[in-house]
Design a protein around this motif. Structure first.
Motif, PDB file in Angstrom:
ATOM      1  N   UNK A  24     -25.489  56.130 -20.551  1.00  0.00           N
ATOM      2  CA  UNK A  24     -24.340  56.927 -20.997  1.00  0.00           C
ATOM      3  C   UNK A  24     -23.256  56.020 -21.577  1.00  0.00           C
ATOM      4  N   UNK A  25     -22.971  54.932 -20.871  1.00  0.00           N
ATOM      5  CA  UNK A  25     -21.936  54.002 -21.347  1.00  0.00           C
ATOM      6  C   UNK A  25     -22.396  53.247 -22.588  1.00  0.00           C
ATOM      7  N   UNK A  26     -23.699  53.021 -22.716  1.00  0.00           N
ATOM      8  CA  UNK A  26     -24.213  52.341 -23.903  1.00  0.00           C
ATOM      9  C   UNK A  26     -24.020  53.202 -25.143  1.00  0.00           C
ATOM     10  N   UNK A  27     -24.266  54.495 -25.005  1.00  0.00           N
ATOM     11  CA  UNK A  27     -24.149  55.382 -26.155  1.00  0.00           C
ATOM     12  C   UNK A  27     -22.713  55.502 -26.656  1.00  0.00           C
ATOM     13  N   UNK A  28     -21.745  55.259 -25.783  1.00  0.00           N
ATOM     14  CA  UNK A  28     -20.343  55.319 -26.213  1.00  0.00           C
ATOM     15  C   UNK A  28     -20.012  54.193 -27.193  1.00  0.00           C
ATOM     16  N   UNK A  29     -20.868  53.189 -27.271  1.00  0.00           N
ATOM     17  CA  UNK A  29     -20.642  52.084 -28.199  1.00  0.00           C
ATOM     18  C   UNK A  29     -21.120  52.416 -29.608  1.00  0.00           C
ATOM     19  N   UNK A  30     -21.792  53.572 -29.748  1.00  0.00           N
ATOM     20  CA  UNK A  30     -22.276  54.007 -31.053  1.00  0.00           C
ATOM     21  C   UNK A  30     -21.394  55.118 -31.596  1.00  0.00           C
ATOM     22  N   UNK A  31     -21.288  55.262 -32.910  1.00  0.00           N
ATOM     23  CA  UNK A  31     -20.487  56.345 -33.492  1.00  0.00           C
ATOM     24  C   UNK A  31     -20.964  57.725 -33.050  1.00  0.00           C
ATOM     25  N   UNK A  32     -22.296  57.892 -33.010  1.00  0.00           N
ATOM     26  CA  UNK A  32     -22.908  59.143 -32.564  1.00  0.00           C
ATOM     27  C   UNK A  32     -24.209  58.830 -31.840  1.00  0.00           C
ATOM     28  N   UNK A  33     -24.671  59.757 -31.034  1.00  0.00           N
ATOM     29  CA  UNK A  33     -25.964  59.594 -30.379  1.00  0.00           C
ATOM     30  C   UNK A  33     -27.060  59.648 -31.433  1.00  0.00           C
ATOM     31  N   UNK A  34     -27.976  58.699 -31.431  1.00  0.00           N
ATOM     32  CA  UNK A  34     -29.047  58.692 -32.437  1.00  0.00           C
ATOM     33  C   UNK A  34     -29.846  59.992 -32.430  1.00  0.00           C
ATOM     34  N   UNK A  35     -30.231  60.444 -33.610  1.00  0.00           N
ATOM     35  CA  UNK A  35     -31.017  61.659 -33.766  1.00  0.00           C
ATOM     36  C   UNK A  35     -32.491  61.315 -33.576  1.00  0.00           C
ATOM     37  N   UNK A  36     -33.120  61.922 -32.567  1.00  0.00           N
ATOM     38  CA  UNK A  36     -34.507  61.597 -32.263  1.00  0.00           C
ATOM     39  C   UNK A  36     -35.476  61.969 -33.385  1.00  0.00           C
ATOM     40  N   UNK A  37     -35.040  62.817 -34.270  1.00  0.00           N
ATOM     41  CA  UNK A  37     -35.891  63.130 -35.419  1.00  0.00           C
ATOM     42  C   UNK A  37     -36.149  61.880 -36.250  1.00  0.00           C
ATOM     43  N   UNK A  38     -35.194  60.935 -36.206  1.00  0.00           N
ATOM     44  CA  UNK A  38     -35.344  59.690 -36.966  1.00  0.00           C
ATOM     45  C   UNK A  38     -36.348  58.728 -36.325  1.00  0.00           C
TER      46      UNK A  38
END
Length: 391
Positions: A24-38
């Motif tokens: 959860x804290x790692x994802x806050x370092x990204x602009x958005x949560x990665x889209x799993x479709x990618x």
């Protein structure tokens, strides 16, 4: 596009990691949560593998034997005279290696090595009880271990190989021409190819189900275990990290990864890139199975079955200490999935975490940090010797 059965959206351990755990804290370092479709763009990597080294091993190790093949690689790298029939074969493979790519920054490599050394015993604990044990939560990446008989050979063998590899590549000047680290990387690469070829030739491996053994995407995940996951573990163990050290670790493993045959464009340059890569891989992994639990149980019992410490009490205490770190680093949810017990006596290990917190409060003092680096390196060499002596 061919999609193996192993590719599925994870709803257990890794899903928990990213929604309720440290992720959860790692994802806050990204602009958005990665889209799993990618993540679908990486599916072909499950069928991609190290063709250059496979060709070498096919013509060398599989013809003259694994032990002799590895010795010829060592002799070549050390400048010894070898049989003329094999010089051209090994030279051709060596020509494919990016030993001095344009992007290589030796100062960053040095920073990565120094942090590895500074981590001392804690670094080895993180690698064993977090990176290695946590990797068993994926059933797919561990299938080659099952097919090569890792359970029968015992956890101690894999631990010895992993510790020796990591300690060798993080030695001073290890990754310069003629260094022990270069040799360790290339010998390990040959081990991977030898295992892959034998699994495909002599077992009931199902590529439609699992992809190719030791494929490119799984190799990238392993690389992330030594870089991003290792850094996450150190932080959990109350290590303060300098930005230069973090950059150094990613650069170090980018270089190591290329020498292991991973395409350079897949290897992250930064923490943010690494988080995205880890998210895509973990969140498309089939959950652990009975083999995952069996591997985890073997690693849990490894201290009891080892020949060191000498006393039975010492070995049982080591088991409890590692169990504590498993629970502390992985969390109760993951440990339950892997069948790892809770421990009471192992809580004495928390004193090491408190010790880390105190020691790391002074890392901005260069003299103190250099002392930690020297001390940590001695610990690594000592632990490596214990594994080699008693396993």
């Amino acid at each position: 596009m061919k999609i193996p059965d192993r590719y599925k959206i994870n709803t257990t351990s890794f899903h928990f990691y990213w929604t309720k755990g440290i992720g959860v804290s790692l994802l806050t370092k990204l602009p958005t949560t990665p889209d799993l479709a990618h993540a679908a763009q990486f599916i072909p990597l499950l069928y991609q593998y190290d063709k250059a080294c496979d060709q070498l091993v096919e013509q060398l190790h599989l013809k003259i034997g694994f032990v002799k093949g590895q010795q010829l690689i060592r002799d070549y790298l050390r400048g010894r005279v070898i049989e003329a029939d094999y010089v051209g074969l090994i030279s051709e493979f060596m020509d494919t290696l990016p030993l001095e790519p344009e992007w290589l920054d030796r100062q960053k490599i040095e920073q990565g090595i120094k942090l590895s050394q500074r981590s001392g015993l804690t670094g080895l604990i993180v690698l064993r009880d977090y990176c290695l044990m946590g990797g068993y939560e994926s059933s797919a990446i561990n299938k080659p271990l099952i097919f090569t008989g890792a359970l029968k050979k015992g956890a101690a063998k894999r631990l010895t190989e992993t510790v020796t590899f990591w300690v060798d590549i993080t030695a001073n000047d290890a990754l310069k021409k003629g260094g022990i680290g270069i040799e360790a990387i290339l010998l390990t690469r040959c081990i991977h190819s030898f295992a892959r070829l034998n699994i495909l030739k002599h077992s009931g491996w199902n590529s439609d189900k699992w992809g190719i053994p030791l494929n490119t995407w799984d190799m990238l995940a392993t690389n992330l275990g030594f870089s991003l996951v290792y850094l996450i573990g150190l932080k959990q163990m109350k290590f303060n990290l300098l930005n230069t050290e973090i950059d150094g670790i990613f650069h170090l493993w980018k270089y190591v990864g290329t020498l292991l045959g991973i395409p350079v464009d897949l290897l992250p340059d930064s923490e943010e890139e690494a988080i995205k890569s880890l998210y895509y891989w973990t969140m498309t992994q089939k959950e652990g199975d009975k083999d995952s639990v069996a591997l985890a149980q073997a690693l849990m019992e490894e201290p009891v079955n080892a020949a060191y410490p000498r006393s039975k009490f010492g070995r049982r205490l080591m088991r409890e200490v590692h169990l504590y770190y498993n629970n502390y680093l992985l969390g109760a949810y993951s440990c339950a999935l892997l069948g790892l017990e809770k421990t009471t006596i192992g809580k004495i290990a928390y004193f090491n975490i408190l010790k880390n917190k105190k020691a790391n409060s002074q890392i901005l003092n260069d003299k103190v940090r250099q002392q930690q680096i020297r001390k940590g390196r001695k610990v690594h060499e000592g632990v490596k010797q214990i594994y080699l002596t008693y396993n």
